[in-house]
Motif scaffolding. Structure first.
Motif, short mmCIF file in Angstrom:
data_model
loop_
_atom_site.label_atom_id
_atom_site.label_comp_id
_atom_site.label_asym_id
_atom_site.label_seq_id
_atom_site.Cartn_x
_atom_site.Cartn_y
_atom_site.Cartn_z
N SER A 105 84.84 -68.36 20.90
CA SER A 105 85.14 -67.68 22.16
C SER A 105 86.59 -67.20 22.18
N ALA A 106 87.47 -68.01 21.63
CA ALA A 106 88.88 -67.61 21.59
C ALA A 106 89.07 -66.38 20.70
N ILE A 107 88.34 -66.32 19.59
CA ILE A 107 88.41 -65.14 18.72
C ILE A 107 87.88 -63.91 19.45
N PHE A 108 86.80 -64.10 20.23
CA PHE A 108 86.29 -63.00 21.06
C PHE A 108 87.39 -62.49 21.99
N LEU A 109 88.10 -63.40 22.61
CA LEU A 109 89.16 -63.00 23.54
C LEU A 109 90.24 -62.18 22.84
N LEU A 110 90.61 -62.58 21.65
CA LEU A 110 91.63 -61.83 20.91
C LEU A 110 91.13 -60.43 20.57
N GLY A 111 89.85 -60.33 20.19
CA GLY A 111 89.28 -59.02 19.88
C GLY A 111 89.26 -58.11 21.09
N ALA A 154 95.48 -62.33 25.43
CA ALA A 154 95.81 -62.78 24.08
C ALA A 154 96.58 -64.10 24.11
N TRP A 155 97.45 -64.26 25.11
CA TRP A 155 98.22 -65.50 25.23
C TRP A 155 97.30 -66.69 25.50
#
Length: 331
Positions: free
Chosen positions: A101-107, A224-225
């Protein structure tokens, strides 16, 4: 030897603390609400020509996928809880979902920046009143979803409470990282909705059309933060990087009590998390005390309820007595 003869020494390896069905139900409800709101925002942003609104909608689409992944992780962890192939249970399935989920947020943050820069270079007219109404509706949905997940977190926290010493509970990690990831997605959605409304208001009242894409970039940085923090939390668990946790020093202290003669030393110690706020450890002890047995070490470790699984190896120092004292059974 019959299996019943070793039953007192056998145990399963399902270490997931408590019941996650409440969290699973909440994430599923939020997923469907988010999907509906996503469709409305994307359509509204396209129809009313608002990049901030459309970015919020696409941002919400990634949240729908990520929150769905969180719900699926709960189901998978429950389904495979008794599978012996998982050496320390299935809790890390939930943590892995949080990491994804965190990788999704960065994308999504990256896509928000790209879309906003495009609008800065090629400004377009925006139908502000309609776009503002859609953004407000999206914010209302986010607030409802945040309340649902917050309620699930509150329920989860109470159901897993332990009567630890205050110094222990102060640093115990009872956080559901999978639920936290879903909650962060919703909070990020709410934040971008607020930013979209601010940008639309500025353009509507003062003609600051540039504020719409600039706000999209600000929202991307904020998302991103948050994603960076979630990546750090989940990767720490997935990589078993827990040796800086206070429980590690506490384990050493109960085996090597301060003030005790230097007759027992922990020469090797490994600690890793296997559930919300619970740990396993493997340790090697060298001692001059011939009466120190693995059972004695486990009794000392028992003061830390968060240590639920231990593998203990003891070596007698050459200076130690080689014969254990005779224990006379009490009547």
């Amino acid at each position: 030897m019959h299996i019943d003869d070793i039953a007192p020494w056998a145990h399963d390896h399902s270490f997931t603390a408590g019941d996650t069905r409440q969290a699973e139900r909440s994430t599923r409800v939020v997923m469907w609400i988010t999907l509906a709101a996503m469709g409305i925002e994307i359509a509204g942003g396209w129809w009313f020509n608002s990049m901030a609104l459309m970015a919020d909608g696409w941002h919400m689409s990634s949240h729908a996928v990520a929150i769905g992944l969180s719900a699926a992780a709960y189901a998978a962890a429950r389904r495979y809880a008794g599978d012996p192939r998982f050496a320390f249970g299935t809790w890390k399935i939930e943590v892995l979902a949080g990491f994804a989920s965190a990788i999704f947020l960065l994308g999504v943050a990256a896509l928000m920046v790209v879309g906003s820069v495009e609008r800065l270079l090629s400004p377009q007219s925006i139908q502000y009143p309609q776009a503002m109404a859609v953004a407000a509706a999206g914010l209302a949905v986010n607030i409802v979803c945040a309340w649902i997940l917050g309620h699930a977190h509150h329920h989860d926290g109470h159901s897993h409470a332990h009567d630890h010493d205050a110094s222990h509970s102060a640093h115990a990690h009872h956080e559901d990282l999978n639920l936290k990831s879903a909650y962060l997605h919703v909070v990020a959605d709410a934040a971008t909705s607020v930013l979209a409304m601010v940008a639309l208001a500025g353009g509507w009242l003062y003609g600051w059309a540039w504020l719409d894409p600039v706000t999209g970039i600000v929202g991307a940085v904020l998302v991103a933060w948050w994603a960076k923090g979630l990546v750090a939390d989940t990767s720490r668990v997935l990589l078993d990087r827990e040796m800086d946790h206070p429980v590690v020093q506490e384990i050493r202290e109960v085996i090597e009590p301060p003030g005790e003669p230097a007759g027992t030393r922990v020469t090797d110690l490994h600690v890793w998390r296997i559930g919300k706020g619970i740990y396993a450890c493997a340790l090697t002890v060298v001692t001059r005390d011939a009466a120190l047995t693995p059972d004695v070490v486990r009794q000392r470790l028992a003061v830390h309820e968060e240590v639920v699984h231990s593998t203990i190896e003891i070596h007698l120092h050459p200076d130690a007595a080689t014969v254990l004292p005779l224990v006379t059974p009490q009547s």
